[in-house]
Write a protein that holds these residues in place. Sequence first.
Motif, mmCIF file in Angstrom:
data_model
loop_
_atom_site.group_PDB
_atom_site.id
_atom_site.type_symbol
_atom_site.label_atom_id
_atom_site.label_comp_id
_atom_site.label_asym_id
_atom_site.label_seq_id
_atom_site.Cartn_x
_atom_site.Cartn_y
_atom_site.Cartn_z
ATOM 1 N N UNK B 284 0.845 -1.206 0.000
ATOM 2 C CA UNK B 284 0.000 0.000 0.000
ATOM 3 C C UNK B 284 0.870 1.242 0.000
ATOM 4 N N UNK B 285 1.884 1.225 0.858
ATOM 5 C CA UNK B 285 2.753 2.395 0.921
ATOM 6 C C UNK B 285 3.409 2.649 -0.419
ATOM 7 N N UNK B 286 3.900 1.589 -1.008
ATOM 8 C CA UNK B 286 4.634 1.748 -2.256
ATOM 9 C C UNK B 286 3.754 2.346 -3.330
ATOM 10 N N UNK B 287 2.571 1.765 -3.496
ATOM 11 C CA UNK B 287 1.760 2.290 -4.605
ATOM 12 C C UNK B 287 1.306 3.697 -4.328
ATOM 13 N N UNK B 288 0.971 3.984 -3.081
ATOM 14 C CA UNK B 288 0.479 5.319 -2.783
ATOM 15 C C UNK B 288 1.574 6.357 -2.980
ATOM 16 N N UNK B 309 7.494 2.702 -9.408
ATOM 17 C CA UNK B 309 7.415 2.367 -7.982
ATOM 18 C C UNK B 309 5.991 1.970 -7.632
ATOM 19 N N UNK B 310 5.027 2.786 -8.151
ATOM 20 C CA UNK B 310 3.634 2.471 -7.882
ATOM 21 C C UNK B 310 3.268 1.079 -8.340
ATOM 22 N N UNK B 422 -5.515 -0.280 -4.316
ATOM 23 C CA UNK B 422 -5.048 -0.427 -5.688
ATOM 24 C C UNK B 422 -5.956 0.296 -6.659
ATOM 25 N N UNK B 423 -7.257 0.153 -6.468
ATOM 26 C CA UNK B 423 -8.187 0.807 -7.399
ATOM 27 C C UNK B 423 -8.041 2.314 -7.298
ATOM 28 N N UNK B 425 -5.523 3.996 -6.358
ATOM 29 C CA UNK B 425 -4.256 4.425 -6.939
ATOM 30 C C UNK B 425 -4.311 4.404 -8.447
ATOM 31 N N UNK B 426 -4.978 3.423 -9.015
ATOM 32 C CA UNK B 426 -5.092 3.382 -10.468
ATOM 33 C C UNK B 426 -5.794 4.627 -10.967
ATOM 34 N N UNK B 427 -6.841 5.002 -10.237
ATOM 35 C CA UNK B 427 -7.556 6.220 -10.630
ATOM 36 C C UNK B 427 -6.622 7.409 -10.554
ATOM 37 N N UNK B 428 -5.850 7.438 -9.493
ATOM 38 C CA UNK B 428 -4.916 8.552 -9.322
ATOM 39 C C UNK B 428 -3.921 8.587 -10.464
ATOM 40 N N UNK B 429 -3.446 7.414 -10.823
ATOM 41 C CA UNK B 429 -2.429 7.399 -11.871
ATOM 42 C C UNK B 429 -3.011 7.832 -13.188
ATOM 43 N N UNK B 430 -4.282 7.511 -13.393
ATOM 44 C CA UNK B 430 -4.900 7.940 -14.639
ATOM 45 C C UNK B 430 -4.820 9.454 -14.775
ATOM 46 N N UNK B 431 -4.852 10.141 -13.656
ATOM 47 C CA UNK B 431 -4.809 11.596 -13.699
ATOM 48 C C UNK B 431 -3.528 12.074 -14.362
#
Lengths: 170, 494, 193, 165, 432, 101, 110, 377
Positions: B284-288, B309-310, B422-423, B425-431
Amino acid sequence: MADAVFLALSVITIGSAIAALELRSLIYGSIALMGTLGGIAGFFLLLDSPFVAMFQIAVYVGSIAVLILFTVMLVKRELIFKKIEDKRRKFAGIGLMLVLMVGLGSVILDSGIKSITTDEPAVDFRDIGADFLTYYWPALILMALILAGSVTGALVLARREDVGNEQRAN
Amino acid sequence: MLEISSTPLVIIAILGTIGVILPIISIARKETGSNSFYAVIAFAALIVSIGYVAYQFVTEHVLPSALFSEDVLVDDAFGGFFAIAMLIVAIFTTVGSFNYMRKQNHPAVYYSLILLSTIGMVLVAYSTDLVMLFVAWELMSIPTYVLAGFMKRNPSSNEAALKYFLFGALSSAIIVYGISISYGLTGSTNIGEVIQGYSTLDPSFLPLALLSVGLFIAGFGFKMGLVPFHMWLPDTYEGAPTPITTLLAAGTKKAGFAAAIRIIILGMVALNLDWTLALGIIAVMTMTIGNIAAIMQKNLARMLAYSSIGHAGYILIGLAVAPFSSMGIQGSMYHILNHAVMKGAAFIAVGGIVTTLAVTNLDKLKGLGRRMPITSLGLVISLLALAGVPPLNGFWSKLMLFGGALDASSSLSWAPWLAIAGVLNSALSLAYYGWIMRKMYFEGETEKRVSEPKSVIAVMIFSMIFMVALGVYPDPIIKFVEMASPTIGLGITP
Amino acid sequence: MMSEEKESIETTEKQTPADKKPAATKEVDLPAFEKGIADKIVAKFGEKTKVAFVKPDRVRINVDKENVHAVAEFIRDELNFDHAESVSGVDYPQDKEIEVVYHLGSYTDASLARQVLVLATRAPREENPIPGNDGTKLPSLRDIFYSVEFFEREVFEMLGVYFNGHPDNRRLLLPEDWADLPPLRKDFAIKGR
Amino acid sequence: MGTATGIIKALNSGIKHIAIKRFTLRYPEEKLKFVGDGYQFDPSTGVGIAGLKGRHMLFHDHCTGCQLCSIACEGVAEAIAMVKVPDQQTQNKKSIMPQIDYGKCVFCGLCVDACPFYALYMTNDYELSSFSKEGLIYTPAQLAVKPYVTQDSEIKITDRGATHG
Amino acid sequence: MSVIAPKFKFSEFVKSILDNLFWFLLIFALIGVPLVQIILFYVEMPVINGELLTPFLALTWLADPSRTLPILKAFMTTDLFRIAAFPGFGFAALLAAGTIFVERKMLAKLQLRVGPFYCGKIEGILQLMGDGLKLLSKEIIIPAKADKPIFWAAPVIFVGAAAAFVALIPVAPGWVVADVDVGLLAVFAVIGFFPIITILSAWSANSKFPFIGGIRALHQMVSFEIPLILSLLGVVILTGTLNLSEIAASQSAFPWIVFLPVGAIVFFITILAELERIPFDLPEAESEIVAGWLTEFSGMMYGLVQLGTYLKLYAFAALFVVLFLGGWNGPMIWPPFPEEIITKGIEAGPITVQIPGLPLFSQETLNGIVWFVIKTVGVIFFILLPRGVFPRIRIDMLLSLGWYKLIGMAFINIFIALGLLYAGVLGPGGML
Amino acid sequence: MSNELIDFVLVSVALLGIGIYGLSVKRNAIRMLFAVEIIINAANLNMVAFGRFLPHSGGQTLALFSIAIAAAEVAVGLSLIIVAYRMYQNIDIADFRSLKG
Amino acid sequence: MFGFAVAAMAPALIISRMISPRKKSNPVKFLPMECGQVPSGEGRTHFMMQYYAYILMFVVFDVMAIFLYAWGSTILELPKSATLPIIGFLGIMFAAMAFALYQSGRRNIW
Amino acid sequence: MTTELPPGLALQKVDERIMTLNVGPQHPGSGHMRIIVQIDGDYIVACDPDPGYVHRGEEKMAEYRNYITNIPHLERPVIHDSCNILYPYVLGVEELLGIEVPERAKYIRVIASELNRCIYTMYWLAIYGIFLGHSTMFMWPAGDRELLIDLMEKMSGARVTHAHFVPGGVRNDLPPNFEDVCLRQVNYFEKRIKEYAAIFYDNPILIARTEKTGILSRQDAIRLGTTGSVLRASGVDYDLRKKEPYDVYDELDFQTNVLKEGDSYARSKVPWLDMMESCRIIRNALEKMPKSGSVRVKLKPNPKGGDDSVYKRVESGRGSLGCYIVSDKKPEPYRVKLSVGSFRNLIALPYLLKGEKLGNMPSVYWSLNYWPVEADR
């Protein structure tokens, strides 16, 4: 309990390890590092593994330390003496070290290896050679590849490409 | 007993021979030869190797996954899977370097080191002995230290290499320490015997066993880019030559996962209760942190580094839930393969951009979509895949990962949170992926198209096909993953 | 040989513009080959050069300092003298001049192996010399005869003649902190003498 | 010639020379024999007579005190000074004779050449060292003494090398 | 008043001698005697004639000279004796000193000179002692900016490392200070120390010429270490052991130089280079870099370095003997003696003559020692000889020689050994 | 064996702690290399100690591999440091500023 | 032995220090050797010989050489097939050595 | 002085890698001079010879002494070759004063000159040996040189500074029995120097070390005005004894030794070959010499020269040695200039050393046949 030789060796090893990191001069640091490496070799002798001990001295002290020493000498003199570093960071580092050492030490002292001794004869160094060539032989090949790769890479890195343009200012 | 025709040995033979001979050829040519000559040789060697791996799969010479042998190497499906992933990455790197290395010195050594590093990566996945794993690990690492600093005129390359070297050396030192403890506890370095040793471990040694697990996690974590150990990663990925960044991000990192799966997940399965939670938290830490930091970046390579890293975090989800859900580890491996291709493609695209336009800053990417259409298209698709947008392959692997997490919720109460994180974070990464796309396609005035390097185009096309096709029709690859993934039973508990 | 020598003596002190040309008057007795060398120079430069003497194997040409470079170039290119055997400076306080004498020889031309061509030129002399920064200057012949390099450095430090165009006008033999007169001048006296 | 044969040849030559005779002169015990008694000059013919240019010898009965030797030395070493001597010779009314400072003398022998009266010769005595500067100054009285020097060693050349003997 | 030394006064001379004598006696009485006692106390004295030899008993030889022999015999079995005297430091130092003298005389002969002549009346045999005293009494000058601790320590450590090397050499069966199981590796480990000492002392002097010399020494020693290591592999392959005593013992029939001449040549050349002897004395090339890394050493520091160098020379020569020339093996020089001669000596009429050494060593040991010394002296001669015959070579030639030719030859040697082994000529079950 | 396993392991842990401290505090590249070497040595010591007490030859083998690999690593690392020194005239990592972070 | 030699030789230095003259009168005496000139520049400078490559090579090939001893000392007890890995090992090292010697032989790049 | 430095000779800007070494004056490998060497690792990037440590102002001194008393001090620069350095001066004074030298004196001069050349060359060779680290090659020539020194001692009465040549001949006649002794010792000497081949000139290590180092091409040798053995080793056949024979050299039978290579080895070999040629000349001269006769023309006590200048040159051990004498009717010369071979060869040193290895410095330097004291005068 540990005997006198062991105590002396551990004092030398740990003391010079600390000295290697803390002495102001890098040259003396390198010498202290040699002390550590030699101390480890002494431990190896205590542990009845003369082959590893001699390998340690011949390779670590005889060549790695020489390389380090030589590289340190290539560095300008004023840089051999390090800058005064961040006090807070140093204390944090010491704290981390202490926590780690105490933690690990207590873990180890807590565990079951506290009183392991052995009376069995030590492994003959010929077994190591046999190991190398039978069980670990792919690792030996890989070892050759590592050495080959490292010498190739190190030489390509350390050589100068173009003497005129080499000194590039920051 | 190891057969001489087993896959790892053949790979050593092919790649090692070529890798050692390349510098000799360069001597014979007085170091005046062009880059392409060596690139073609290296490429051919890699293709032959991947062909051999595939042939072994097809002819079913491959043993079932995670069968531990008495030898230091085992020719199993798990290794084969990783071998294919690594070889694809190495091919990407070689092809991507084709353009990048055009004006550089010592191409022969460059490709030779790539090949050697590839051997190391492949052998990490194949090895069933801690010594062998360590040696392979070093064979993977040491050439990459050199490769990261290969651009000697470039200060950032050197700085990247130096940082990478120091942390890499630290990681290997820590791994040796971990190996030493686990060896001391179990009396052997063969993983098969390590498993047995751990399952019959005296309880008083448990703290030490945990210590060794912790050291392994730390050691591999340095390579994998897990969060407390990630500080070198952005610098190195930014500073190193871009093809090498590809190798690092998509190759050595995945080798780290392979080793982690071999040692931590399989070797120390007996201790699973103790490390699953740790892995979950790290995941969790890593992806966030990776994704949040990626948003703030101005540099494309650096942003991709943080994104990498994420992704390590996503993959770690599968590892964390592995003992309780077979889908978890399958998802991990699937994502590893996907991520290798996606990230490889993205970095190769960046490398193409760097060599043609000499920019990596995000602000200067305006109008890239019109200047370098194919590269940008490939970049966009790989970014979308990375984000996990449905029709692409990234979606399926993430789905499997999160599914695995949910699947394990019966045994692990905290497992669903992993999926949720994870979900999110995926949304965040889409940004931030979207932001790049906007920069590329919707900003900036129209500019002339520049000629794109053919090698980059080749990689782009291959990876686009891979991503889209497997996104649309993921069945074969899922089957492959299922076959390759080791089965660790739900039932195994300490 | 001896009688010839006496008559052909052309001391440098007497060399005023109105003076006679002794070499020309006695040309019957002169060695022919050496005479030919002298004639070539005279034919080329005419009045700018003066043939001081022509003896067996030795020809002396006096040139003023404006023309020495051109004459030397001619000597090298046309007469095949390729190196300088010696460069000596002679101080003439009564003339307020310092003479610099180049002895030129040839390795390449076998017919010139015995010959030494003496090329002399003169620089004005200062009473209170500041070596390098006064009027005692001459054009350097280093670009013509490379071998004069150290000789000219020596003449510079021993007599204070600065050679324009010499690339390395440093001290050679004397110590770096020598602050006295250039020692080979006549007014630099040895103590007790 | 190949490298190996060259090396072997050199080694062989080296070993061979261990046995060869050496002509080291063991100096204080042995002294090399020289020609004649010393360098002399015959002013009538203007030619010297060969001999070692060692310490001078002054014949008081020939010296006229003409100072020619001193003048000859002036440009060379300035080692000769004319000093008063107590005993007066018939031809030397001024009673001055040369006194030679061997700290300065270069043993060129020009003073001998300059003496027109056969008064100054050179001898084959060359062991003149002294612990003090004053000890190097030889007065006319000291110069008048004929040195006794034993010199018997000569170079002998044989098949096995040259020796002194 | 003497002519030789005008300021000399006999009374003062006597006074100074008496002063020195007094202080010597005082210090010896206060420190020396207790020190001897302490040493004797810590040295484990063996049992003689059923009684434990105590320090007191050990000192009884002062009162009763007839006890000397058994005490000496007892003392000879102690470690201290081994280290200090016989196979160790004393023996090696004696041979090293002899080497220095022989080198000077031999070189002088070769160069048509006389060499040391006056000191000691007989061919200058005491010259070395005179030189030692001179060095001892000379002023030690340390350059102003030198790194003093390293600079002081370097000569001592140099001697120490050389002595450690000597310790590994077996002189006769059973006579070795440190009988290490991996003796050959220990040799390599010890050799590895010399470049470090050299470069450190060179660095610490803070002067240019020592620095260049030290760097050269480093390159040279380092480059020749690999051919050295590789050239000995052939012997190890054929004997299957790393123990030097076993290697020496294995050559009772024939020395390895018969089968491995290439290795012997390579090893000999690397010896020359490791010892920095002409033609490889580049670190001390005086015409280029004054005296190399020894430039700033003065007085006894220089003396110690010289001692270390010659100890090293002895050790290398002895290693060559042990590895290639059969060590102590050799035919008996004289026929075995009857027992009573060994124990009681020869009775020649009223006088009994003890054969020196015989009561202390067995005859085999003496024979071995004699052979060993003869062989070592022979090797030393060949190590010394090039100094008179060859000029110094250049550093790049040296490195090319080491890295190209010698390593190649060393591998050839390894393959020869392998061939001998696999062809069945040597080794277990071989023809020989 | 008069010594116990725990002694060696404790020394090894102490060396590990010193190495970690050095890596976290020092910013001089060569000193960080020292720290890494110390950790590797600690691991080797551990290894050989365990190998001795098992007894098993694997520990010594791994120690040999690890020493050899350390040699290769040091060769590469010092080359990198030399390149860095040529470029920056400095070997202090904290002073390398071409990459932010 | 090492210890004994150090213990035996250190007194020599100390005695020498005790009995030798020590005059601090002339500071020039303590300057480093610079051929009679006053030293210019530093004694310890950044000084890189053209032969640095050999030291790098030494570090690697020293390991190789001593690895061979592990094989050489056991060869009598092992089957002949055990030589094959060593041949592979040596083959790889020879190739690396060829490259390294080529690089280090080119003096102008160091 | 000036700040403008020449392109070829200037010491380069000192950067990080470059170390400046003072080789000399107190250095085993420099002689009485200083060579400022800048090295980059093992390679010399620039070299600046700095002679003058033994400058004694001989030329200035010569202006204050008359023609005869100049003799003892003019021979000081090269005491091993003192006959040769006096030779041009004596020839010049003879021309100034108009003296014809007796035939026997000419032969004695030639013999003395050749003996001196050998003495000098042996000394040079000895130092060349020690510069190369060949201590035997230091001892042998230094010992064998004694043979010739003894001959010179017999002839002139002094071991090194003979002061034997005077205007008008030589100081004294040959001692009795000199011819036999001379022949015997010269023959033995020749045998000895032939033995140097095995240990020195054919020594493969020496050849490897000096061959192809410090190559001076023919063009450069001519352009730089080098002389003597340096010139002849570069393939220029120029020997004043042949080209401009003085005294009786034109009647003697000898040849000059010319090598083509122009490297240190050739430069070191030419003097050795010359020594053998010298032995031949001596034997030849002893044969042809008139058995008796005058050896010296009687001069006036304080001879005055005319109003003239002469330039005479001879071939010395180090090459052409010229003497330029200006006279102004006084007993003292107005100006004496010695143009010595060492000084002329020194100019080649920076060119030869540039780009060489430091290890080649002594061999190249000394192969230039350079004698610092002579160059300084």
